[in-house]
Design a protein around this motif. Structure first.
Motif, PDB file in Angstrom:
ATOM      1  N   UNK A 116       0.825  -1.218   0.000  1.00 46.48           N
ATOM      2  CA  UNK A 116       0.000   0.000   0.000  1.00 46.48           C
ATOM      3  C   UNK A 116       0.852   1.258   0.000  1.00 46.48           C
ATOM      4  N   UNK A 117       2.129   1.136   0.403  1.00 50.67           N
ATOM      5  CA  UNK A 117       2.985   2.324   0.518  1.00 50.67           C
ATOM      6  C   UNK A 117       4.245   2.239  -0.328  1.00 50.67           C
ATOM      7  N   UNK A 118       4.354   1.226  -1.185  1.00 55.25           N
ATOM      8  CA  UNK A 118       5.541   1.134  -2.032  1.00 55.25           C
ATOM      9  C   UNK A 118       5.369   1.921  -3.321  1.00 55.25           C
ATOM     10  N   UNK A 119       6.489   2.233  -3.933  1.00 57.22           N
ATOM     11  CA  UNK A 119       6.485   2.773  -5.291  1.00 57.22           C
ATOM     12  C   UNK A 119       6.444   1.629  -6.288  1.00 57.22           C
ATOM     13  N   UNK A 120       7.224   0.566  -5.989  1.00 60.08           N
ATOM     14  CA  UNK A 120       7.248  -0.646  -6.807  1.00 60.08           C
ATOM     15  C   UNK A 120       7.349  -1.860  -5.894  1.00 60.08           C
ATOM     16  N   UNK A 121       6.536  -2.874  -6.196  1.00 59.67           N
ATOM     17  CA  UNK A 121       6.651  -4.176  -5.547  1.00 59.67           C
ATOM     18  C   UNK A 121       6.996  -5.172  -6.643  1.00 59.67           C
ATOM     19  N   UNK A 122       8.094  -5.872  -6.480  1.00 58.76           N
ATOM     20  CA  UNK A 122       8.643  -6.661  -7.581  1.00 58.76           C
ATOM     21  C   UNK A 122       9.006  -8.067  -7.125  1.00 58.76           C
ATOM     22  N   UNK A 123       9.239  -8.927  -8.117  1.00 56.93           N
ATOM     23  CA  UNK A 123       9.624 -10.302  -7.790  1.00 56.93           C
ATOM     24  C   UNK A 123      10.620 -10.832  -8.797  1.00 56.93           C
ATOM     25  N   UNK A 124      11.370 -11.820  -8.356  1.00 59.23           N
ATOM     26  CA  UNK A 124      12.278 -12.570  -9.216  1.00 59.23           C
ATOM     27  C   UNK A 124      11.886 -14.041  -9.109  1.00 59.23           C
ATOM     28  N   UNK A 125      11.841 -14.719 -10.252  1.00 60.68           N
ATOM     29  CA  UNK A 125      11.639 -16.171 -10.251  1.00 60.68           C
ATOM     30  C   UNK A 125      10.303 -16.530  -9.580  1.00 60.68           C
ATOM     31  N   UNK A 126      10.298 -17.561  -8.747  1.00 59.33           N
ATOM     32  CA  UNK A 126       9.054 -17.989  -8.096  1.00 59.33           C
ATOM     33  C   UNK A 126       8.600 -17.034  -7.004  1.00 59.33           C
ATOM     34  N   UNK A 127       9.344 -15.977  -6.772  1.00 58.70           N
ATOM     35  CA  UNK A 127       8.884 -14.940  -5.858  1.00 58.70           C
ATOM     36  C   UNK A 127       7.566 -14.331  -6.308  1.00 58.70           C
ATOM     37  N   UNK A 128       7.251 -14.474  -7.600  1.00 53.64           N
ATOM     38  CA  UNK A 128       5.969 -13.965  -8.100  1.00 53.64           C
ATOM     39  C   UNK A 128       4.791 -14.678  -7.438  1.00 53.64           C
ATOM     40  N   UNK A 129       4.979 -15.935  -7.037  1.00 53.01           N
ATOM     41  CA  UNK A 129       3.904 -16.663  -6.371  1.00 53.01           C
ATOM     42  C   UNK A 129       3.581 -16.025  -5.023  1.00 53.01           C
ATOM     43  N   UNK A 130       4.591 -15.460  -4.383  1.00 51.20           N
ATOM     44  CA  UNK A 130       4.368 -14.789  -3.104  1.00 51.20           C
ATOM     45  C   UNK A 130       3.616 -13.477  -3.342  1.00 51.20           C
ATOM     46  N   UNK A 131       3.961 -12.770  -4.426  1.00 53.20           N
ATOM     47  CA  UNK A 131       3.173 -11.595  -4.790  1.00 53.20           C
ATOM     48  C   UNK A 131       1.726 -12.004  -5.047  1.00 53.20           C
TER      49      UNK A 131
END
Length: 216
Positions: free
Chosen positions: A91-106
């Motif tokens: 809610x307070x980030x400029x960008x929330x990003x992921x690498x690899x399977x980190x997208x599943x956590x997003x």
């Protein structure tokens, strides 16, 4: 000074963290913090490298950027406190990003619903479980959602440089790329499942299965 937080959890893949970390940490004016459920050493998926989290996630209530790494430990991380923390911090980030399977956590944090996203090819079929559509791209950016996903492991370097550009400017990003001599010229054309031979894909599958059996 932009703040970047990279969450760690047991079984992360080292380059998922170190690739974007190197690009961002070398950028003047950017401060990178490694954080985990508790401060201290966190071990990677191979079991021979530990990175030190200098902060506990619960103590971080605001940051400009989150870079969520992946790795075999993602499955366990999905059941831990990180998805809820990520949902709150987004809610307070400029960008929330992921690498690899980190997208599943997003995705578990509800950040990919209705979006196209990328991830490691081995877990691409799991993205629809979180309302996302997999696309086989190196980096996928959604400015309106403030979300960026990158594909497997080494693609985090590409995303890291893109974040440098977004946080500063193109000249700075190009200078960091030169400073790190990031000029990919791989010796083999097998870095994508679309191009790798069947026997190469099979061998990679065997290596991953072996890593999972040994706790990696």
């Amino acid at each position: 000074m932009p703040d970047v937080v990279i969450p760690l959890y047991e079984g992360f893949t080292a380059l998922d963290v170190v690739g974007p970390y190197q690009m961002l940490a070398l950028t003047p004016g950017v401060r990178v913090t490694l954080a985990a459920e508790g401060a201290g050493a966190v071990t990677d998926d191979v079991g021979s490298l530990a990175l030190v989290a200098t902060a506990a996630l619960e103590d971080i209530v605001q940051t400009d950027v989150v870079v969520m790494p992946g790795g075999p430990g993602t499955e366990q991380a999905l059941r831990g406190p990180i998805p809820l923390w990520l949902k709150q911090i987004h809610a307070r980030t400029t960008w929330t990003t992921s690498v690899c399977s980190g997208s599943l956590i997003l995705g578990a944090a509800g950040l990919l619903d209705g979006l196209e996203a990328t991830t490691h090819y081995r877990v691409a079929d799991l993205l629809p479980m979180f309302g996302a559509t997999y696309v086989p791209e190196r980096v996928v950016e959604h400015p309106e959602a403030r979300v960026i996903t990158s594909a497997g492991v080494s693609s985090g370097i590409d995303m890291g440089l893109r974040l440098v550009e977004l946080l500063t400017d193109r000249l700075t990003a190009e200078a960091v790329q030169l400073w790190t001599e990031y000029d990919p010229q791989p010796p083999f054309d097998s870095g994508s499942p679309a191009r790798a031979r069947a026997e190469v894909r099979q061998r990679a599958d065997e290596y991953e299965a072996a890593a999972r059996r040994t706790g990696g």
